[in-house]
Scaffold this motif. Sequence first.
Motif, short mmCIF file in Angstrom:
data_model
loop_
_atom_site.label_atom_id
_atom_site.label_comp_id
_atom_site.label_asym_id
_atom_site.label_seq_id
_atom_site.Cartn_x
_atom_site.Cartn_y
_atom_site.Cartn_z
N SER A 57 32.68 38.75 37.40
CA SER A 57 31.70 39.29 36.46
C SER A 57 31.19 40.65 36.93
O SER A 57 31.07 41.59 36.14
CB SER A 57 30.53 38.31 36.30
N LEU A 58 30.92 40.78 38.23
CA LEU A 58 30.38 42.02 38.77
C LEU A 58 31.38 43.16 38.68
O LEU A 58 31.04 44.28 38.27
CB LEU A 58 29.96 41.82 40.23
N LEU A 59 32.63 42.88 39.05
CA LEU A 59 33.65 43.93 39.12
C LEU A 59 34.46 44.07 37.83
O LEU A 59 35.29 44.97 37.72
CB LEU A 59 34.59 43.65 40.29
N HIS A 60 34.23 43.16 36.88
CA HIS A 60 34.95 43.17 35.60
C HIS A 60 36.46 43.05 35.82
O HIS A 60 37.25 43.74 35.19
CB HIS A 60 34.63 44.43 34.80
N ILE A 61 36.84 42.15 36.75
CA ILE A 61 38.25 41.92 37.06
C ILE A 61 38.46 40.42 37.20
O ILE A 61 37.65 39.72 37.82
CB ILE A 61 38.65 42.63 38.37
N SER A 62 39.56 39.90 36.66
CA SER A 62 39.85 38.47 36.78
C SER A 62 40.53 38.17 38.12
O SER A 62 41.20 39.03 38.69
CB SER A 62 40.75 38.01 35.64
N SER A 63 40.36 36.94 38.60
CA SER A 63 41.02 36.53 39.85
C SER A 63 42.53 36.66 39.75
O SER A 63 43.20 37.08 40.69
CB SER A 63 40.64 35.09 40.18
N ARG A 64 43.07 36.30 38.59
CA ARG A 64 44.53 36.37 38.41
C ARG A 64 45.02 37.80 38.60
O ARG A 64 46.08 38.03 39.18
CB ARG A 64 44.87 35.87 37.00
N GLN A 65 44.24 38.76 38.13
CA GLN A 65 44.62 40.17 38.28
C GLN A 65 44.42 40.65 39.71
O GLN A 65 45.16 41.52 40.19
CB GLN A 65 43.77 41.01 37.33
N ALA A 66 43.43 40.07 40.42
CA ALA A 66 43.03 40.60 41.73
C ALA A 66 43.85 40.06 42.89
O ALA A 66 44.10 40.78 43.86
CB ALA A 66 41.55 40.30 41.96
N LEU A 67 44.24 38.80 42.83
CA LEU A 67 44.87 38.16 43.99
C LEU A 67 46.13 38.91 44.42
O LEU A 67 46.99 39.22 43.60
CB LEU A 67 45.20 36.71 43.68
N GLY A 68 46.18 39.20 45.72
CA GLY A 68 47.33 39.90 46.29
C GLY A 68 47.23 41.41 46.26
O GLY A 68 48.06 42.10 46.85
N GLU A 69 46.21 41.94 45.61
CA GLU A 69 46.04 43.39 45.52
C GLU A 69 45.11 43.89 46.63
O GLU A 69 44.18 43.20 47.04
CB GLU A 69 45.44 43.78 44.17
N ARG A 70 45.40 45.11 47.13
CA ARG A 70 44.47 45.72 48.09
C ARG A 70 43.15 46.00 47.39
O ARG A 70 43.14 46.52 46.27
CB ARG A 70 45.06 47.01 48.65
N PHE A 71 42.06 45.67 48.06
CA PHE A 71 40.76 45.73 47.39
C PHE A 71 40.39 47.15 46.98
O PHE A 71 39.75 47.36 45.96
CB PHE A 71 39.68 45.08 48.25
N THR A 72 40.83 48.16 47.74
CA THR A 72 40.48 49.54 47.39
C THR A 72 41.35 50.08 46.26
O THR A 72 40.94 50.99 45.54
CB THR A 72 40.62 50.46 48.62
N HIS A 73 42.57 49.52 46.11
CA HIS A 73 43.42 49.94 44.99
C HIS A 73 42.89 49.37 43.68
O HIS A 73 42.91 50.03 42.64
CB HIS A 73 44.87 49.48 45.21
N LEU A 74 42.42 48.15 43.76
CA LEU A 74 41.94 47.48 42.56
C LEU A 74 40.60 48.04 42.11
O LEU A 74 40.37 48.25 40.92
CB LEU A 74 41.80 45.98 42.83
N VAL A 75 39.72 48.30 43.08
CA VAL A 75 38.39 48.86 42.79
C VAL A 75 38.20 50.08 43.67
O VAL A 75 37.71 49.99 44.80
CB VAL A 75 37.26 47.83 43.05
N PRO A 76 38.62 51.26 43.22
CA PRO A 76 38.56 52.47 44.06
C PRO A 76 37.17 52.74 44.62
O PRO A 76 37.04 53.31 45.71
CB PRO A 76 39.00 53.58 43.10
N ALA A 77 36.11 52.33 43.91
CA ALA A 77 34.75 52.57 44.40
C ALA A 77 34.49 51.88 45.72
O ALA A 77 33.60 52.29 46.49
CB ALA A 77 33.73 52.10 43.35
N LEU A 78 35.27 50.83 46.04
CA LEU A 78 35.06 50.10 47.30
C LEU A 78 35.68 50.81 48.50
O LEU A 78 35.63 50.30 49.62
CB LEU A 78 35.64 48.68 47.18
N ALA A 79 36.23 51.99 48.27
CA ALA A 79 36.79 52.77 49.39
C ALA A 79 35.73 53.09 50.44
O ALA A 79 36.05 53.30 51.62
CB ALA A 79 37.42 54.06 48.86
N VAL A 80 34.47 53.11 50.05
CA VAL A 80 33.38 53.37 51.01
C VAL A 80 33.31 52.27 52.07
O VAL A 80 32.68 52.46 53.12
CB VAL A 80 32.03 53.48 50.29
#
Length: 351
Positions: A38-61
């Motif tokens: 809900s917070l990141l507007h991304i489903s688990s199915r879409q997120a699993l296996g992805e690098r967290f910074t690629h999926l949510v560039p704002a988390l690069a910090v």
Amino acid sequence: MTSAATIDAGEILDNLTRAVVVIDTERRIVRMNAAAESLLHISSRQALGERFTHLVPALAVLEEPVEQAFAQAAGYTEREMRLTLGLDRTITVDCAITPLEQTATLLLEFEQLDRHLRISREHRLIAQNQAIRELIRGLAHEIKNPLGGLRGAAQLLESELDDDDQREYTRIIISEADRLRTLVNGLLGPDSRIEHTPTNLHEVLEHVRSLAVVEAPEGVRIERDYDPSIPVIEAASDQLIQALLNLVRNALQAVGDRGRITLQTRTQRRFTIGDRQHRLVARVDVIDNGPGITPAMQDQIFYPMVTGRAEGSGIGLPIAQNLVNQHGGLIECTSEPGHTVFTVWLPLEDA
């Protein structure tokens, strides 16, 4: 006694209101809970296996503190991080990073500070609406009784008059008394709850849109952006139509002869309205590109008789808020020049 083995860790995570993301040593997401979706507007199915910074560039910090947490097996906390998650969405969060040594993973926990501000604002809106209704109900009887006497006296006087010109004055009195009575009834809203039945939210919106298209000037476009996954809800469709029509008519008046209005629907999981948490809610946005509402006016628009237009009655928004409240929902508003959003939250499932 319940054994630890019977406890589903995934179920526990999904019932947390704090957003949780678990990443492995390759910085790939291996788990995220419903609150994180809900917070990141991304489903688990879409997120699993992805690098967290690629999926949510704002988390690069978080790349550097994540490196340190893995290298030193030590926790880390970042306060009041501002994350830009889209063209028009920026959130403020506290983030805690915790190493899980047994599984060689990191636990990222996000607490949205904006959420606390929103809940506080919701409490004010709900309390405001209840106080207004009680005040108006008390005044309604004091206003209606003399109005009835005034109208009756005007009717008796009209029956005694032979001059049509003089009767015109009594007709004005009767007409104005009726107008005031209608105004008071409008402020009160429905006297009793209408039975809720299975309702397709998009059918309600299409009905509202069809009415608005007829009223809209040629230079105004009314677009829709619907989420087809929204289930049927238990609602009084006539009440929802009235509430949403009031919002759309406000948007029509805001954009004038040229502009764009968008009707948008989405679902949101693990969402709190007032003190009550819901597993799933529907979000209906009425978006316009008009001049916007001033910050000072935004805090007052749900009060009766408050309007930014000389020709406005100031009762449309209070009525809409009351009708949505009767469904356990709430209307909120955010506005800046060129972008005003009235958001209707409607519960779909209780937690």
